[in-house]
Design a protein around this motif. Structure first.
Motif, PDB file in Angstrom:
ATOM      1  N   PRO A 137      14.497   1.087  21.221  1.00  0.00           N
ATOM      2  CA  PRO A 137      15.314   1.143  20.002  1.00  0.00           C
ATOM      3  C   PRO A 137      15.373   2.549  19.413  1.00  0.00           C
ATOM      4  N   PHE A 138      16.505   2.853  18.792  1.00  0.00           N
ATOM      5  CA  PHE A 138      16.730   4.159  18.173  1.00  0.00           C
ATOM      6  C   PHE A 138      17.155   3.955  16.730  1.00  0.00           C
ATOM      7  N   TYR A 139      16.520   4.675  15.812  1.00  0.00           N
ATOM      8  CA  TYR A 139      16.855   4.583  14.385  1.00  0.00           C
ATOM      9  C   TYR A 139      17.126   5.988  13.854  1.00  0.00           C
ATOM     10  N   LEU A 140      18.186   6.109  13.081  1.00  0.00           N
ATOM     11  CA  LEU A 140      18.624   7.412  12.577  1.00  0.00           C
ATOM     12  C   LEU A 140      18.703   7.395  11.057  1.00  0.00           C
TER      13      LEU A 140
ATOM     14  N   ALA B  27      12.743  20.098   3.186  1.00  0.00           N
ATOM     15  CA  ALA B  27      13.106  19.433   4.439  1.00  0.00           C
ATOM     16  C   ALA B  27      11.973  18.547   4.924  1.00  0.00           C
ATOM     17  N   ARG B  28      10.750  19.049   4.845  1.00  0.00           N
ATOM     18  CA  ARG B  28       9.593  18.275   5.294  1.00  0.00           C
ATOM     19  C   ARG B  28       9.396  17.039   4.425  1.00  0.00           C
ATOM     20  N   GLU B  29       9.555  17.199   3.113  1.00  0.00           N
ATOM     21  CA  GLU B  29       9.404  16.061   2.203  1.00  0.00           C
ATOM     22  C   GLU B  29      10.449  14.989   2.495  1.00  0.00           C
ATOM     23  N   TRP B  30      11.703  15.417   2.691  1.00  0.00           N
ATOM     24  CA  TRP B  30      12.748  14.431   2.996  1.00  0.00           C
ATOM     25  C   TRP B  30      12.475  13.736   4.327  1.00  0.00           C
ATOM     26  N   ARG B  31      12.005  14.500   5.301  1.00  0.00           N
ATOM     27  CA  ARG B  31      11.755  13.939   6.632  1.00  0.00           C
ATOM     28  C   ARG B  31      10.717  12.817   6.578  1.00  0.00           C
TER      29      ARG B  31
ATOM     30  N   HIS C 291       9.906  11.086   3.938  1.00  0.00           N
ATOM     31  CA  HIS C 291      10.510   9.995   3.168  1.00  0.00           C
ATOM     32  C   HIS C 291      11.420   9.160   4.050  1.00  0.00           C
ATOM     33  N   ALA C 292      12.215   9.827   4.895  1.00  0.00           N
ATOM     34  CA  ALA C 292      13.136   9.117   5.789  1.00  0.00           C
ATOM     35  C   ALA C 292      12.375   8.280   6.808  1.00  0.00           C
ATOM     36  N   LEU C 293      11.296   8.825   7.362  1.00  0.00           N
ATOM     37  CA  LEU C 293      10.492   8.082   8.334  1.00  0.00           C
ATOM     38  C   LEU C 293       9.865   6.851   7.697  1.00  0.00           C
ATOM     39  N   ILE C 294       9.387   6.999   6.477  1.00  0.00           N
ATOM     40  CA  ILE C 294       8.810   5.853   5.765  1.00  0.00           C
ATOM     41  C   ILE C 294       9.867   4.781   5.535  1.00  0.00           C
ATOM     42  N   GLU C 295      11.075   5.205   5.160  1.00  0.00           N
ATOM     43  CA  GLU C 295      12.163   4.250   4.941  1.00  0.00           C
ATOM     44  C   GLU C 295      12.469   3.452   6.209  1.00  0.00           C
ATOM     45  N   ILE C 296      12.563   4.140   7.338  1.00  0.00           N
ATOM     46  CA  ILE C 296      12.833   3.447   8.605  1.00  0.00           C
ATOM     47  C   ILE C 296      11.710   2.463   8.912  1.00  0.00           C
TER      48      ILE C 296
END
Length: 323
Positions: free
Chosen positions: A85-88, A101-105, A107-112
């Motif tokens: 599976p792939f999640y974007l 950028a690191r903070e958003w990254r 946050h995005a990983l946690i959301e996924i």
């Protein structure tokens, strides 16, 4: 025919067992940027999967930088080839700094992970990243916590943990691994941008130190970070115990007599943990020092106001926090 089992496979397999980083049968969300470290990590996990019975998936974070054009599609195609599976996640706003950028990254990983029910996020941070982070934080004036950053594992939320299985693997080794297995590494142009301090450390400072001081400087710095991490964990646990002994009721107050016998290093950590509970932002060195000074200060001594207006004051054997 390429030997599918290498020394690096064996090392990572042994590391996972010794450190008990990734349990058998876990669902693992692997952060893949398309660069050599993350592709090396993904290939290793895929090859080790039969031994561990993991369920693997790829997460990719698109910063929408102009230099990133095409990377997301590239990583998605790799996931399709590997049949996982792939999640974007795509940034709504373009981050202008490394920190943003690191903070958003993360946050995005946690959301996924939350959306897809993963409890474990795995990243390809290496021994080289650990060495660079130590230098970066040392230059900024960080304490032992900053110098020991990039731990093998840490909690991102109460339900989600971050695991870094490659912290004893250098970037040179991940490149060699990718070349051996002909992995399609995407050369990220952002890594060549010398406006970023970490890139200058990577391309200028570390090579200089390797040439003029220690050819194994990356390993030496990473070992220092590992030693400091163990000491930080011990001090943090000791400070937490001492804080629980010293703190009491309403109004919020600390027993100065309880704190006086502790070493200064523990006193500072107690005060930092205390402030972290009651301030809306991370306490500064100056704020921690002002509060620590009250342990032996005369009666009625006060700190300058903390963010939000709270003030700490000495009253007899107590330091009282008035919000």
């Amino acid at each position: 025919m390429i030997n599918s089992w290498t020394i690096l496979h064996a090392r990572v397999h042994q590391t996972l067992r010794q450190r008990q980083l990734l349990k058998k049968g876990r669902r693992l969300l692997v952060a893949v940027s398309g660069g050599q470290d993350s592709l090396c990590l993904m290939k290793l996990l895929l090859d080790l999967q039969p031994k561990w019975n993991w369920q693997l998936a790829i997460a990719h974070c698109d910063h929408r930088w102009s230099t990133d054009a095409g990377i997301a599609k590239h990583v998605e195609e790799l996931a399709r080839q590997w049949k996982i599976p792939f999640y974007l996640k795509t940034a709504e706003q373009i981050a202008e700094t490394e920190a943003a950028a690191r903070e958003w990254r993360y946050h995005a990983l946690i959301e996924i992970a939350q959306e897809q029910g993963f409890e474990t996020i795995v990243t390809g941070h290496t021994l080289s990243d650990r060495a660079e982070t130590l230098l970066y934080n040392l230059i900024r004036g960080a304490g032992t916590d900053g110098l020991s950053a990039l731990a093998w594992q840490r909690s991102l939320t109460p339900e989600i943990e971050l695991i870094r299985p490659l912290l004893n693997v250098s970037r040179a080794e991940t490149l060699e691994f990718c070349q051996k297995f002909q992995l399609p590494v995407w050369e990220d142009a952002a890594n060549q941008n010398l406006n970023y301090a970490r890139n200058r450390i990577r391309t200028d400072l570390l090579p200089y130190l390797q040439t003029h001081f220690n050819p194994q400087v990356e390993t030496a710095l990473a070992r220092t970070a590992e030693l400091l991490r163990a000491e930080v964990e011990y001090l943090e646990a000791s400070a937490s115990q001492l804080l629980q002994q010293a703190i009491t009721g309403e109004p919020i107050k600390l027993n100065r007599f309880c704190l006086r016998g502790a070493p200064l290093a523990l006193q500072r950590r107690v005060m930092r943990q205390f402030l972290q509970q009651y301030l809306s932002e991370a306490p500064t060195f100056e704020q921690i020092e002002a509060l620590t000074h009250l342990i032996n200060a005369p009666n009625r001594t006060r700190t300058p106001p903390f963010p939000g207006g709270a003030v700490a004051e000495v009253q007899g054997d107590w330091i009282i926090l008035r919000c």
